[in-house]
Design a protein around this motif. Sequence first.
Motif, PDB file in Angstrom:
ATOM      1  N   VAL A   1       0.846  -1.192   0.000  1.00 44.18           N
ATOM      2  CA  VAL A   1       0.000   0.000   0.000  1.00 44.18           C
ATOM      3  C   VAL A   1       0.882   1.242   0.000  1.00 44.18           C
ATOM      4  N   VAL A   2       0.708   2.115  -1.010  1.00 41.96           N
ATOM      5  CA  VAL A   2       1.529   3.318  -1.113  1.00 41.96           C
ATOM      6  C   VAL A   2       0.673   4.497  -1.576  1.00 41.96           C
ATOM      7  N   HIS A   3       1.166   5.710  -1.305  1.00 39.59           N
ATOM      8  CA  HIS A   3       0.397   6.925  -1.582  1.00 39.59           C
ATOM      9  C   HIS A   3       1.294   8.009  -2.169  1.00 39.59           C
ATOM     10  N   SER A   4       0.704   8.837  -3.048  1.00 41.35           N
ATOM     11  CA  SER A   4       1.339  10.069  -3.507  1.00 41.35           C
ATOM     12  C   SER A   4       0.367  11.213  -3.267  1.00 41.35           C
ATOM     13  N   ASN A   5       0.665  12.378  -3.818  1.00 42.84           N
ATOM     14  CA  ASN A   5      -0.232  13.517  -3.630  1.00 42.84           C
ATOM     15  C   ASN A   5      -1.614  13.256  -4.214  1.00 42.84           C
TER      16      ASN A   5
ATOM     17  N   SER B   1      -3.519  -8.712  -8.210  1.00 50.11           N
ATOM     18  CA  SER B   1      -4.424  -7.638  -8.595  1.00 50.11           C
ATOM     19  C   SER B   1      -4.055  -6.336  -7.878  1.00 50.11           C
ATOM     20  N   PHE B   2      -4.524  -5.218  -8.435  1.00 47.22           N
ATOM     21  CA  PHE B   2      -4.273  -3.920  -7.817  1.00 47.22           C
ATOM     22  C   PHE B   2      -5.565  -3.117  -7.777  1.00 47.22           C
ATOM     23  N   THR B   3      -5.637  -2.184  -6.848  1.00 43.95           N
ATOM     24  CA  THR B   3      -6.715  -1.198  -6.817  1.00 43.95           C
ATOM     25  C   THR B   3      -6.082   0.175  -6.736  1.00 43.95           C
ATOM     26  N   LEU B   4      -6.751   1.153  -7.343  1.00 39.35           N
ATOM     27  CA  LEU B   4      -6.159   2.478  -7.442  1.00 39.35           C
ATOM     28  C   LEU B   4      -7.234   3.545  -7.259  1.00 39.35           C
ATOM     29  N   TYR B   5      -6.908   4.530  -6.425  1.00 35.43           N
ATOM     30  CA  TYR B   5      -7.783   5.672  -6.186  1.00 35.43           C
ATOM     31  C   TYR B   5      -7.040   6.951  -6.546  1.00 35.43           C
ATOM     32  N   LYS B   6      -7.759   7.899  -7.106  1.00 35.03           N
ATOM     33  CA  LYS B   6      -7.195   9.232  -7.358  1.00 35.03           C
ATOM     34  C   LYS B   6      -8.005  10.252  -6.570  1.00 35.03           C
ATOM     35  N   ASP B   7      -7.310  11.048  -5.779  1.00 36.21           N
ATOM     36  CA  ASP B   7      -7.966  12.052  -4.932  1.00 36.21           C
ATOM     37  C   ASP B   7      -9.069  11.419  -4.079  1.00 36.21           C
ATOM     38  N   GLY B   8      -8.824  10.190  -3.630  1.00 41.57           N
ATOM     39  CA  GLY B   8      -9.773   9.512  -2.763  1.00 41.57           C
ATOM     40  C   GLY B   8     -10.969   8.910  -3.466  1.00 41.57           C
ATOM     41  N   LYS B   9     -11.004   8.946  -4.795  1.00 45.39           N
ATOM     42  CA  LYS B   9     -12.122   8.391  -5.556  1.00 45.39           C
ATOM     43  C   LYS B   9     -11.668   7.148  -6.320  1.00 45.39           C
TER      44      LYS B   9
END
Length: 610
Positions: free
Chosen positions: A403-407, A429-437
Amino acid sequence: MEMRFKEVSENFCKTGKAFVPFAPFPPASGRDFYENLPAELKADLIKQGEKYLNYSYPRIQAVDYMTFCRTGNRTDYETLFFARRYVLNILVIAECIEHKGRFLDDIINGIFVLCEESGWQLPAHNTYIRDTPQAILPDKGRPILDLFACETGALLADIHYLLRQELDQVSPVICKRIRDELKERIYFPYLNEHFWWMGKGDEPMLNWTPWCTQNVLLSVFLLSEDDLLSEDEKLAVFKKAAESCDYFIKDYGEDGCCDEGAQYYRHAGLCLFLAMEVLNQVTNGAFEALYQWQKIKNIASYILNVHVDDKYYFNFADCSPIAGRAGVREFLFGERTGQPALSRFATRDFQLSQGHLFTDDMNQINLFYRMLAICHYQEIMSLSVSGSIRHPDIFYPSVGLFVVHSNFFSLAVKAGHNGDNHNHNDTGSFTLYKDGKPLFVDIGVESYTAKTFSSGRYEIWTMQSGYHNLPTLNGLDQKDGANYRATSVDASLEGNTPTISMELTTAYPLEDTSLSYVRRVTLDKEKNQVIMEDETDCRDVIINFITYDKPEIEGNSMMIGDVVCRFEGAKLLGIETLPITDARLKTAWDHDLYRIRMNLKDQKFTLVIG
């Protein structure tokens, strides 16, 4: 196997000290507490109770119980079962707040409705041996302790503790009936039967163990002054419960990762916490040191680490991406384990949700949780929480969760194997969120049926790797079982480009074991991009992606929401709409999802997101 809880319980027993009375909150007769609650809170809780004045508890017939064995449908019976308990919760709280007797008749009706049920276990759990066929009807003469038999016992014990004085004024028969039912349905079977979730040797445990144990402890120690059990019997319950905690913890890695996902943490790690709380309080602090055990601290902090933003969590297996707001239990777990970040996270969520006190979710039937929320309501609502919640980058080797995060982006990749509790075939598998969405998603699970926990489980589409962000290799999807796993896993959290890579052919039932499929996923924090690179010598590869928004694809570029993705090495086969019609999935997704299918043209595929 390390048995720390057992050791503490044995040391306490050697002291010969008596148990301290368990008084987690005042009974209804302790008016100072209730009268000093905020006026708005009291008004809201009474208003909730007024909805159910003169309530007709749902009728449950034998044929309703038999439906599960006949059709596999769990929902119809459970809707009736949970509604009874939910309403009783609301009425009890309203009476505790108002204390005028206005809700007592409806409460008494609810008590007797539960006491007259032939079995407190769900039809799907109506068996004495793990993973064996269920009996079509409950045997009242031989109670089964499942999740909701234990939960019902705790509910009735809570009511007895809170309203005994008031109920006895109506008739002493009411509380006597509760005590008789607890002896017959909870105490006697717990002390005299071995149910699989209690633990033995190396048998694998899951959330049943702390969930049931916590509620048995509540049902015993909330009535500890009623001489229903001898001191020797109370000690036997105490020691057995402590040992079960050890059996549960043995299946956790030292990193504290819950392989069932965020939603099940609430029934796993948090129930372990509440079991610890009871054990610790009745022994006047004998278990205090265990809160500082690093493994316990790691179990506690898991829920913060897999949180994305607002209502969303990284999900896998049977977990939903909307796993529920954090609240008082997470807050207290953070305090007890000395982790202010966890308590701060729980404080914010508690404030956003008003402490879960007004939820209309009929499955929320634990009265003890609600009372804890009321007890700590003013404390938590008065705390100041400003700014964003920081989520650390983390890799959980026990489950293979990265689990990792950027801006802009929050990324999770799951390595591990396909033998987790509540498993889906989702290795790699992966899951991805942008700006919390949500952007690239994990679908979750539909409403449970008999098939969900049968040999036909992986015939269900949501369980299959083809409905995750994964390839189909030589016409094959992944296989279930711990032997089907990612290998050569290499995870790095260093610098501005945290990366995970793994070999995935070992998760598929391929005849040619010399084949390779390596997936590498990188979050470039400076460029705010996610780069997925797949390299393989398999000749027939279809890559699947599940997206929240409908993708628009032109050439080698696709737009998903407001995010541009560029890909190389594959040809678009098509975009499918995945209708979200199931009631359980509708709680997670507010519209249909989409599956992109691409055929690999070369031995290398690259996807750049952002």
